[in-house]
Motif scaffolding. Sequence first.
Motif, mmCIF file in Angstrom:
data_model
loop_
_atom_site.group_PDB
_atom_site.id
_atom_site.type_symbol
_atom_site.label_atom_id
_atom_site.label_comp_id
_atom_site.label_asym_id
_atom_site.label_seq_id
_atom_site.Cartn_x
_atom_site.Cartn_y
_atom_site.Cartn_z
ATOM 1 N N LEU A 255 0.845 -1.193 0.000
ATOM 2 C CA LEU A 255 0.000 0.000 0.000
ATOM 3 C C LEU A 255 0.882 1.245 0.000
ATOM 4 O O LEU A 255 1.882 1.302 0.712
ATOM 5 N N THR A 256 0.508 2.238 -0.813
ATOM 6 C CA THR A 256 1.213 3.515 -0.834
ATOM 7 C C THR A 256 0.253 4.622 -0.426
ATOM 8 O O THR A 256 -0.861 4.723 -0.964
ATOM 9 N N LEU A 257 0.682 5.425 0.541
ATOM 10 C CA LEU A 257 -0.096 6.563 1.018
ATOM 11 C C LEU A 257 0.580 7.825 0.493
ATOM 12 O O LEU A 257 1.641 8.218 0.985
ATOM 13 N N PRO A 258 0.034 8.456 -0.537
ATOM 14 C CA PRO A 258 0.712 9.589 -1.183
ATOM 15 C C PRO A 258 0.848 10.791 -0.249
ATOM 16 O O PRO A 258 0.015 11.030 0.620
ATOM 17 N N ALA A 259 1.947 11.530 -0.461
ATOM 18 C CA ALA A 259 2.233 12.706 0.373
ATOM 19 C C ALA A 259 1.227 13.814 0.091
ATOM 20 O O ALA A 259 0.801 14.023 -1.052
ATOM 21 N N ARG A 260 0.854 14.507 1.176
ATOM 22 C CA ARG A 260 -0.054 15.657 1.119
ATOM 23 C C ARG A 260 -1.394 15.321 0.463
ATOM 24 O O ARG A 260 -2.052 16.180 -0.112
ATOM 25 N N LYS A 261 -1.786 14.074 0.534
ATOM 26 C CA LYS A 261 -3.070 13.627 0.022
ATOM 27 C C LYS A 261 -3.838 12.942 1.151
ATOM 28 O O LYS A 261 -3.276 12.582 2.179
ATOM 29 N N VAL A 262 -5.155 12.757 0.922
ATOM 30 C CA VAL A 262 -5.996 12.097 1.917
ATOM 31 C C VAL A 262 -6.271 10.667 1.467
ATOM 32 O O VAL A 262 -6.809 10.447 0.366
ATOM 33 N N THR A 263 -5.870 9.708 2.301
ATOM 34 C CA THR A 263 -6.148 8.296 2.041
ATOM 35 C C THR A 263 -7.101 7.783 3.105
ATOM 36 O O THR A 263 -6.827 7.923 4.305
ATOM 37 N N ALA A 264 -8.208 7.224 2.676
ATOM 38 C CA ALA A 264 -9.175 6.651 3.617
ATOM 39 C C ALA A 264 -9.074 5.133 3.557
ATOM 40 O O ALA A 264 -8.939 4.546 2.473
ATOM 41 N N ILE A 265 -9.099 4.501 4.722
ATOM 42 C CA ILE A 265 -9.071 3.039 4.800
ATOM 43 C C ILE A 265 -10.427 2.588 5.309
ATOM 44 O O ILE A 265 -10.844 2.959 6.411
ATOM 45 N N PRO B 195 2.017 18.488 12.638
ATOM 46 C CA PRO B 195 2.643 17.255 12.154
ATOM 47 C C PRO B 195 2.699 17.196 10.634
ATOM 48 O O PRO B 195 1.906 17.839 9.937
ATOM 49 N N ASP B 196 3.624 16.408 10.104
ATOM 50 C CA ASP B 196 3.674 16.152 8.663
ATOM 51 C C ASP B 196 2.662 15.090 8.273
ATOM 52 O O ASP B 196 2.133 15.098 7.164
ATOM 53 N N ILE B 197 2.396 14.155 9.197
ATOM 54 C CA ILE B 197 1.490 13.036 8.932
ATOM 55 C C ILE B 197 0.331 13.129 9.911
ATOM 56 O O ILE B 197 0.535 13.278 11.118
ATOM 57 N N LEU B 198 -0.884 13.027 9.384
ATOM 58 C CA LEU B 198 -2.076 13.127 10.219
ATOM 59 C C LEU B 198 -2.839 11.805 10.139
ATOM 60 O O LEU B 198 -3.112 11.298 9.053
ATOM 61 N N MET B 199 -3.171 11.258 11.317
ATOM 62 C CA MET B 199 -3.919 9.999 11.382
ATOM 63 C C MET B 199 -5.227 10.255 12.120
ATOM 64 O O MET B 199 -5.225 10.687 13.268
ATOM 65 N N LEU B 200 -6.346 9.976 11.440
ATOM 66 C CA LEU B 200 -7.669 10.212 12.009
ATOM 67 C C LEU B 200 -8.419 8.889 12.108
ATOM 68 O O LEU B 200 -8.625 8.212 11.103
ATOM 69 N N ASP B 201 -8.792 8.536 13.327
ATOM 70 C CA ASP B 201 -9.516 7.280 13.533
ATOM 71 C C ASP B 201 -10.998 7.591 13.718
ATOM 72 O O ASP B 201 -11.493 7.687 14.842
ATOM 73 N N GLU B 202 -11.702 7.772 12.604
ATOM 74 C CA GLU B 202 -13.137 8.080 12.590
ATOM 75 C C GLU B 202 -13.467 9.097 13.677
ATOM 76 O O GLU B 202 -14.193 8.842 14.630
ATOM 77 N N LEU C 101 -11.278 19.807 11.250
ATOM 78 C CA LEU C 101 -10.441 18.806 10.585
ATOM 79 C C LEU C 101 -9.967 19.297 9.213
ATOM 80 O O LEU C 101 -8.852 18.982 8.789
ATOM 81 N N ALA C 102 -10.805 20.057 8.538
ATOM 82 C CA ALA C 102 -10.404 20.599 7.236
ATOM 83 C C ALA C 102 -9.182 21.486 7.389
ATOM 84 O O ALA C 102 -8.247 21.444 6.560
ATOM 85 N N ASN C 103 -9.134 22.301 8.439
ATOM 86 C CA ASN C 103 -7.950 23.127 8.704
ATOM 87 C C ASN C 103 -6.742 22.254 9.033
ATOM 88 O O ASN C 103 -5.618 22.534 8.614
ATOM 89 N N LEU C 104 -6.987 21.196 9.795
ATOM 90 C CA LEU C 104 -5.886 20.340 10.233
ATOM 91 C C LEU C 104 -5.300 19.540 9.075
ATOM 92 O O LEU C 104 -4.081 19.334 8.988
ATOM 93 N N MET C 105 -6.138 19.093 8.156
ATOM 94 C CA MET C 105 -5.688 18.218 7.068
ATOM 95 C C MET C 105 -4.978 18.966 5.951
ATOM 96 O O MET C 105 -4.275 18.355 5.142
ATOM 97 N N GLU C 106 -5.134 20.261 5.902
ATOM 98 C CA GLU C 106 -4.608 21.034 4.772
ATOM 99 C C GLU C 106 -3.085 20.886 4.639
ATOM 100 O O GLU C 106 -2.332 21.167 5.572
ATOM 101 N N GLY C 107 -2.636 20.412 3.469
ATOM 102 C CA GLY C 107 -1.205 20.302 3.179
ATOM 103 C C GLY C 107 -0.499 19.182 3.907
ATOM 104 O O GLY C 107 0.740 19.151 3.933
ATOM 105 N N ARG C 108 -1.249 18.236 4.489
ATOM 106 C CA ARG C 108 -0.613 17.148 5.248
ATOM 107 C C ARG C 108 -0.965 15.795 4.640
ATOM 108 O O ARG C 108 -2.035 15.609 4.060
#
Length: 596
Positions: free
Chosen positions: A371-381, A506-513, A530-537
């Motif tokens: 699995l690849t999680l691209p930089a500065r993008k949002v990946t949902a599992i 942080p550079d990496i953001l992890m959100l558990d629902e 969360l929209a503010n937090l996720m921006e550019g991460r």
Amino acid sequence: MSTEEHGKAVKEQPVIGKKGLVAFARLITDSKPPRVILTIALLLTLVQTIAGLIVPLITKGLIDGLTQSALNRTVIIGLIGAFVLQAIASGISIYLLNYAGQRIVANLRSRLWRKVLALPVPYFDRNRSGDTMSRITNDTSLIMGLITENLVSLISNVIAIVGGIALLLYLDWVMTLIILAVVPVTALILMPVGRKMYRISRKQQDEMAELTSDLNQVISEIRLVKAYGTEEREAGEGERRIRRMFGFGLQEARILALIGPLSTFVLTAVLVIILGVGGVRVASGLLTAGDLVAFILLLFQVITPMAQFTTLYSRLQKVVGATERIQLILAHEEEPLHLQQLAAPGSEPITLKHVSFAYVPGEEVLHQVDLTLPARKVTAIVGPSGSGKSTIFSLLERFYVPAEGELLYGAEAVADYTLSSWRGKIGYVSQESPLMAGTIRDNITYGLNRVPSMDEVAQAAQMAYADHFIRQLPQGYETEVGERGIKLSGGQRQRIAIARALLRSPDILMLDEATSSLDSTSEHEVQKALANLMEGRTTIVIAHRLSTVVNADQIVVLDRGRVTGRGTHQELVASHEVYRELAMKQFVEADAGTAT
């Protein structure tokens, strides 16, 4: 360690031996005892004991017919001087030994606390928190009690016995040999008793740890207990453990009840024999009356410490057991957490390469995940419960190590970073959003290696849409949140957790629902934060509701530990049958709920 393992340990090492004493001595040495203070205390104890041994000799001269003038000038001054010297030396040595004991145990507890914080997450999976708490509190208290209460008597008793026996031999070697003949007989009786005491004390300590675990769990989840009306069940479980401890206490009491009268019997028998033999020798002229009185006084100074050794021995049994339990923690492998930072790029893709993992050997949770999680993008599992979503998060945070495969950050292995530098790159917002007891400001700034200004804290709170409700509270940012943040609502806790992550930047953001348990109003506020937090991460989201991740750059479908699909929402609806069925079901239910 489990109860079964504790029981096994008891069977493997049932008596106090050289190994146990060496382990105890090493534990004390490693706790950096104040050697100068202990040396001074030892010297004062020596002075105290010698002063005590002088008193019978002065009494001997008094009884053997000193003149009245000599009595006034020599004996009284000598006796008073000996008593005063003994009292002063005893008082100072007791204080110094208590100081040393407190210092040793403080160092030991600090060492244990740091060790516990450095233990890996699997340790806490296998051990109940109450057991660990019991080691830091109860077991160290046993060690402190031995040092502060028994060490001074041990040293003085040894000196008193050695010096007393030497003076007894000087006064009358025949009666001294009679006394010494009793010692091995008493030891033969006490050794089996000591073994029994050791086993009981170990079981008692284990039961105390279990009781502490139960209390900790029930009290921390008291609302669950009351909500489901399980007070009687929990009360019964607690009473069962208390009764078991009561039973062990009675067993210990029976042993002490045997040791006490036995010691008294031996002391009385020896005294009667010495009085009889001594009377005969005084009548025959082999001893003077003063010699006999001095001998009896010295006898008490020898036998009394010998009797105290029985108490010390039983106390030492418990301390050796406590030492073993503490050493199990200290010997456990730590996380390789170092403070030095490694140079790391600001944002790189994260790759899971052939990753497999099992909590229990043979029961894999993840199977060859690529699995690849691209930089500065949002990946949902997404995926059903038990599919391995949270396990991926745990591996990313390096709480666990993959059984196979590796994690890459860009082209570098994640394992090459120090834990502190890697985890410093991650911000984590969970569904529960745990808070620590303290103020709102304490929780927003929690985990930072610097002290941020109030303006920085307020700015993070504003971006998390938390500043408004915080300022409406009577104490504002200094409001106490209560244990686990119980004084705040779920949405408020979430926004404080988001503010904490924002301040960490942080550079990496992890959100558990992070919004699944919120009402619609709170969810709307948290989503904006969360929209503010996720921006550019680089953002990874565990999603149970697809409606929250339809706009994700990439959605990964996980099922039974395997990646079964990936793509955008539209791509997966078109190509992935399970995802399409799940999406149709959730969105139809959502539309029906809206219509209602």
